[in-house]
Design an enzyme around this catalytic site. Structure first.
Site, PDB file in Angstrom:
ATOM      1  CG  HIS A  17      -0.682 -49.596 -16.820  1.00  0.00           C
ATOM      2  ND1 HIS A  17      -2.027 -49.725 -16.618  1.00  0.00           N
ATOM      3  CD2 HIS A  17      -0.313 -48.468 -16.162  1.00  0.00           C
ATOM      4  CE1 HIS A  17      -2.449 -48.721 -15.863  1.00  0.00           C
ATOM      5  NE2 HIS A  17      -1.427 -47.945 -15.577  1.00  0.00           N
ATOM      6  CE  LYS A  21       6.326 -49.322 -19.637  1.00  0.00           C
ATOM      7  NZ  LYS A  21       5.364 -48.273 -19.510  1.00  0.00           N
ATOM      8  CB  THR A  43       4.644 -41.938 -18.757  1.00  0.00           C
ATOM      9  OG1 THR A  43       4.245 -43.074 -19.510  1.00  0.00           O
ATOM     10  CG2 THR A  43       3.419 -41.183 -18.255  1.00  0.00           C
ATOM     11  N   GLY A  44       7.761 -41.597 -18.855  1.00  0.00           N
ATOM     12  CA  GLY A  44       9.183 -41.905 -18.980  1.00  0.00           C
ATOM     13  C   GLY A  44       9.586 -43.146 -19.737  1.00  0.00           C
ATOM     14  CB  THR A  45       9.468 -46.757 -18.880  1.00  0.00           C
ATOM     15  OG1 THR A  45      10.037 -46.475 -17.597  1.00  0.00           O
ATOM     16  CG2 THR A  45      10.067 -48.030 -19.425  1.00  0.00           C
ATOM     17  CB  THR A  46       5.556 -45.322 -22.309  1.00  0.00           C
ATOM     18  OG1 THR A  46       5.000 -46.189 -21.308  1.00  0.00           O
ATOM     19  CG2 THR A  46       4.798 -45.480 -23.615  1.00  0.00           C
ATOM     20  CB  SER A  63       8.351 -43.395 -14.464  1.00  0.00           C
ATOM     21  OG  SER A  63       7.600 -44.536 -14.195  1.00  0.00           O
ATOM     22  N   GLY A  64       5.148 -42.832 -14.846  1.00  0.00           N
ATOM     23  CA  GLY A  64       3.834 -42.651 -14.214  1.00  0.00           C
ATOM     24  C   GLY A  64       3.867 -42.708 -12.697  1.00  0.00           C
ATOM     25  CG  ASP A  69       0.160 -41.503 -14.680  1.00  0.00           C
ATOM     26  OD1 ASP A  69       0.489 -41.656 -15.874  1.00  0.00           O
ATOM     27  OD2 ASP A  69       0.090 -42.442 -13.865  1.00  0.00           O
ATOM     28  CG  ASP A  89      -2.540 -55.032 -17.160  1.00  0.00           C
ATOM     29  OD1 ASP A  89      -3.633 -55.618 -17.266  1.00  0.00           O
ATOM     30  OD2 ASP A  89      -1.487 -55.596 -16.809  1.00  0.00           O
ATOM     31  CG  HIS A  96       0.892 -45.233 -10.950  1.00  0.00           C
ATOM     32  ND1 HIS A  96       1.302 -46.499 -11.265  1.00  0.00           N
ATOM     33  CD2 HIS A  96       0.627 -44.623 -12.123  1.00  0.00           C
ATOM     34  CE1 HIS A  96       1.286 -46.652 -12.576  1.00  0.00           C
ATOM     35  NE2 HIS A  96       0.877 -45.520 -13.121  1.00  0.00           N
ATOM     36  CG  ASP A  99      -0.601 -40.760  -9.034  1.00  0.00           C
ATOM     37  OD1 ASP A  99      -1.178 -39.987  -8.241  1.00  0.00           O
ATOM     38  OD2 ASP A  99       0.513 -41.252  -8.822  1.00  0.00           O
ATOM     39  NE  ARG A 105     -12.359 -35.215 -10.712  1.00  0.00           N
ATOM     40  CZ  ARG A 105     -11.910 -33.960 -10.839  1.00  0.00           C
ATOM     41  NH1 ARG A 105     -10.722 -33.741 -11.369  1.00  0.00           N
ATOM     42  NH2 ARG A 105     -12.613 -32.942 -10.441  1.00  0.00           N
TER      43      ARG A 105
END
Length: 148
Positions: A17, A21, A43-46, A63-64, A69, A89, A96, A99, A105
């Site tokens: 999150h 990051k 995920t995208g930005t990470t 991105s999530g 996700d 976080d 989201h 998600d 899960r």
């Protein structure tokens, strides 16, 4: 059907999150030598930040909040992810959150090891099992019995 064995070279997902990051990037930098021996996804930005700051190759999903996700969850179901490192976080509401909950899960359902903070990630990365193949067990939820 998923393979009953996790390969020696793991497929590791990195997610963080926004407020986590920097912590994840620092963790990846500390463990760059180990992580470089595995396939990294994010995920995208990470993924963009991890690649730019470490020069490690990272396959990036969306991105999530835009579906990343869910893309990772689908890869878990298809047997294409072995480990999830997700620095989330717990103090900031995420738009989201459903998600995120669905991803966690699915990871638990498919017996995927998950680290949600730096200490658990340290334990996972230092495990001897990370560098070896591993015969995995999942549960057949129709019968409640393990599948080997």
């Amino acid at each position: 059907m998923q393979s009953p064995e996790v390969p020696k070279t793991k497929r590791i997902v990195l997610i963080a999150h926004d407020n986590k990051k920097e912590d994840l990037v620092e963790w990846v930098q500390l463990h760059k030598d180990i992580l470089s021996k595995h396939h990294l996804y994010a995920t995208g930005t990470t993924g963009k930040i991890v690649h730019e700051r470490t020069d490690l190759p990272v396959h990036r999903f969306l991105s999530g909040p835009l579906g990343g996700d869910q893309q990772i969850g689908a890869k878990i179901v298809d047997g294409e992810i072995d480990v999830v490192i997700f620095f989330w976080d717990p103090l900031t509401a995420q738009p989201h959150d459903p998600d995120v909950k669905a991803l966690l899960r699915i990871a638990v359902l498919y017996n995927i090891p998950i680290a949600n903070n730096r200490r658990s990630a340290d334990y996972l990365i230092s495990s001897d099992l990370l560098a070896s193949s591993y015969k995995k067990t999942t549960i057949d939820y129709n019968t409640g019995l393990p599948i080997y």
